[in-house]
Scaffold this active site. Sequence first.
Site, PDB file in Angstrom:
ATOM      1  N   GLN A  78     -30.076  12.452 -19.570  1.00 21.16           N
ATOM      2  CA  GLN A  78     -29.673  13.802 -19.133  1.00 21.16           C
ATOM      3  C   GLN A  78     -28.909  13.705 -17.821  1.00 21.16           C
ATOM      4  O   GLN A  78     -28.362  14.676 -17.335  1.00 21.16           O
ATOM      5  CB  GLN A  78     -30.916  14.676 -18.926  1.00 21.16           C
ATOM      6  CG  GLN A  78     -31.774  14.849 -20.159  1.00 21.16           C
ATOM      7  CD  GLN A  78     -33.081  15.525 -19.829  1.00 21.16           C
ATOM      8  OE1 GLN A  78     -33.224  16.740 -19.973  1.00 21.16           O
ATOM      9  NE2 GLN A  78     -34.051  14.749 -19.374  1.00 21.16           N
ATOM     10  N   HIS A 102     -25.502  15.339 -20.935  1.00 19.08           N
ATOM     11  CA  HIS A 102     -24.987  16.374 -20.020  1.00 19.08           C
ATOM     12  C   HIS A 102     -23.704  15.941 -19.332  1.00 19.08           C
ATOM     13  O   HIS A 102     -23.315  16.554 -18.339  1.00 19.08           O
ATOM     14  CB  HIS A 102     -26.075  16.741 -18.984  1.00 19.08           C
ATOM     15  CG  HIS A 102     -27.288  17.349 -19.613  1.00 19.08           C
ATOM     16  ND1 HIS A 102     -28.516  17.392 -19.001  1.00 19.08           N
ATOM     17  CD2 HIS A 102     -27.466  17.915 -20.832  1.00 19.08           C
ATOM     18  CE1 HIS A 102     -29.396  17.975 -19.811  1.00 19.08           C
ATOM     19  NE2 HIS A 102     -28.789  18.295 -20.928  1.00 19.08           N
ATOM     20  N   CYS A 119      -9.133  18.681 -15.874  1.00 20.13           N
ATOM     21  CA  CYS A 119      -8.472  19.965 -15.602  1.00 20.13           C
ATOM     22  C   CYS A 119      -8.868  20.965 -16.689  1.00 20.13           C
ATOM     23  O   CYS A 119      -8.770  20.671 -17.883  1.00 20.13           O
ATOM     24  CB  CYS A 119      -6.941  19.776 -15.611  1.00 20.13           C
ATOM     25  SG  CYS A 119      -6.061  21.350 -15.573  1.00 20.13           S
ATOM     26  N   CYS A 130      -5.253  21.899 -18.695  1.00 22.22           N
ATOM     27  CA  CYS A 130      -4.526  20.949 -19.580  1.00 22.22           C
ATOM     28  C   CYS A 130      -5.389  19.773 -20.024  1.00 22.22           C
ATOM     29  O   CYS A 130      -4.954  18.939 -20.816  1.00 22.22           O
ATOM     30  CB  CYS A 130      -3.261  20.451 -18.870  1.00 22.22           C
ATOM     31  SG  CYS A 130      -3.596  19.330 -17.492  1.00 22.22           S
ATOM     32  N   SER A 170     -38.782  16.179 -16.560  1.00 20.89           N
ATOM     33  CA  SER A 170     -39.799  17.246 -16.623  1.00 20.89           C
ATOM     34  C   SER A 170     -39.885  17.818 -18.044  1.00 20.89           C
ATOM     35  O   SER A 170     -40.764  18.616 -18.341  1.00 20.89           O
ATOM     36  CB  SER A 170     -39.443  18.360 -15.637  1.00 20.89           C
ATOM     37  OG  SER A 170     -38.157  18.889 -15.970  1.00 20.89           O
TER      38      SER A 170
HETATM   39  N1  APR Z   1     -40.546   7.936 -11.159  1.00 23.32           N
HETATM   40  C1  APR Z   1     -40.878   8.667 -12.267  1.00 23.32           C
HETATM   41  N2  APR Z   1     -40.724  10.011 -12.346  1.00 23.32           N
HETATM   42  C2  APR Z   1     -40.225  10.640 -11.262  1.00 23.32           C
HETATM   43  C3  APR Z   1     -39.856   9.964 -10.067  1.00 23.32           C
HETATM   44  C4  APR Z   1     -40.033   8.550 -10.049  1.00 23.32           C
HETATM   45  N3  APR Z   1     -39.718   7.819  -8.957  1.00 23.32           N
HETATM   46  N4  APR Z   1     -39.400  10.889  -9.167  1.00 23.32           N
HETATM   47  C5  APR Z   1     -39.477  12.093  -9.790  1.00 23.32           C
HETATM   48  N5  APR Z   1     -39.979  11.944 -11.023  1.00 23.32           N
HETATM   49  C6  APR Z   1     -40.182  12.970 -12.061  1.00 23.32           C
HETATM   50  C7  APR Z   1     -40.674  14.295 -11.546  1.00 23.32           C
HETATM   51  O1  APR Z   1     -42.091  14.331 -11.637  1.00 23.32           O
HETATM   52  C8  APR Z   1     -40.005  15.299 -12.503  1.00 23.32           C
HETATM   53  O2  APR Z   1     -40.921  15.740 -13.507  1.00 23.32           O
HETATM   54  O3  APR Z   1     -38.904  13.206 -12.619  1.00 23.32           O
HETATM   55  C9  APR Z   1     -38.877  14.520 -13.176  1.00 23.32           C
HETATM   56  C10 APR Z   1     -37.510  15.118 -12.913  1.00 23.32           C
HETATM   57  O4  APR Z   1     -37.470  16.381 -13.526  1.00 23.32           O
HETATM   58  P1  APR Z   1     -36.183  17.306 -13.306  1.00 23.32           P
HETATM   59  O5  APR Z   1     -35.827  17.341 -11.865  1.00 23.32           O
HETATM   60  O6  APR Z   1     -36.442  18.579 -14.032  1.00 23.32           O
HETATM   61  O7  APR Z   1     -35.005  16.510 -14.008  1.00 23.32           O
HETATM   62  P2  APR Z   1     -34.631  16.479 -15.555  1.00 23.32           P
HETATM   63  O8  APR Z   1     -35.824  16.505 -16.415  1.00 23.32           O
HETATM   64  O9  APR Z   1     -33.686  15.338 -15.719  1.00 23.32           O
HETATM   65  O10 APR Z   1     -33.815  17.853 -15.726  1.00 23.32           O
HETATM   66  C11 APR Z   1     -33.186  18.068 -16.955  1.00 23.32           C
HETATM   67  O11 APR Z   1     -32.121  20.051 -16.023  1.00 23.32           O
HETATM   68  O12 APR Z   1     -30.914  21.173 -14.406  1.00 23.32           O
HETATM   69  C12 APR Z   1     -30.831  20.481 -15.593  1.00 23.32           C
HETATM   70  O13 APR Z   1     -28.888  19.396 -16.284  1.00 23.32           O
HETATM   71  C13 APR Z   1     -29.979  19.255 -15.428  1.00 23.32           C
HETATM   72  O14 APR Z   1     -30.144  17.175 -16.630  1.00 23.32           O
HETATM   73  C14 APR Z   1     -30.879  18.118 -15.876  1.00 23.32           C
HETATM   74  C15 APR Z   1     -31.906  18.833 -16.729  1.00 23.32           C
END
Ligand code: APR
Length: 256
Positions: free
Chosen positions: A102, A120, A128, A131, A194
């Site tokens: 993601q 993503h 652009c 174009c 998450s």
């Molecule tokens: N090791 C393992 N897990 C980790 C670490 C780490 N060092 N640091 C953070 N995390 C976990 C957190 O606990 C959290 O649950 O990574 C997760 C990140 O979750 P998000 O910030 O929600 O990221 P993600 O799941 O990739 O979000 C999905 O949401 O906003 C959109 O397009 C965006 O691709 C993104 C999508």
Amino acid sequence: MGNDALTLKAMVASAARLVAFTGAGISAESGIPTYRGADGVWNKYDPSKYADIRYFREEPSYYWNFFKDVRCPVLKKAQPNKGHLALAKLEETDKLSAIITQNIDGLHQIAGSNRVLELHGNTRRILCLECGELYGIETVYRLIETQLPPRCSKCDGVLKPDVVFFGESLPPTVLDEAISVSRDCDLFLVVGSSLVVQPAASLPVMAKENGAKLLILNKDATPLDRMADLVIHESASVVLDQVCGALEKSAIQSQT
Ligand code: APR
């Protein structure tokens, strides 16, 4: 290595078609903030303004100021960490069918991974909106020093990172391929997500429903923990480095 990491190692060792599914958590230790959780980007910046295509079309400089002030400084410094490198090593063993990510930071490719499905998009590609002309991020770093929003040198159209904003659909061919490898795998490893954003968060469910084992390596609990075969709430880079290092050692021992 803890018991969970030992179990993870055994499950990866016996897998034939592993899919890794990564989120912002795998890049956190490369200095790129996650979106949610304690210091999440969306706690400080409203995604309906900073990452929504409707608002971008109305007011592109709103996003580009955020890109220049918030995203650029971390992107310029970010390097793959041991978690990215471990997955790139795993790809060399032919065990890893694909990485579905993601993330838009391009760190898997910089780490050496080839089969990366970017659900993503990738912020290092900028295009652009008029174009379709493509630009590299280094060009855009220079452009935004004097021009916000950056504009196309060919048609003066507004430039936009090649990433999926809220309100946009995922690239269909990439999503189709991600669905296909998720359905076909025998082990689905979630790393640092998450699992709250659709349709990405449905892929682990599809894998599980098609008979794969589901592993979740994530610091915090996720809505899919209850259906996983193994949940490890620890650092992605530490655990992946341990597991891949141990797999490499066993492979060397079995050859001697
Ligand atoms: N090791 C393992 N897990 C980790 C670490 C780490 N060092 N640091 C953070 N995390 C976990 C957190 O606990 C959290 O649950 O990574 C997760 C990140 O979750 P998000 O910030 O929600 O990221 P993600 O799941 O990739 O979000 C999905 O949401 O906003 C959109 O397009 C965006 O691709 C993104 C999508």
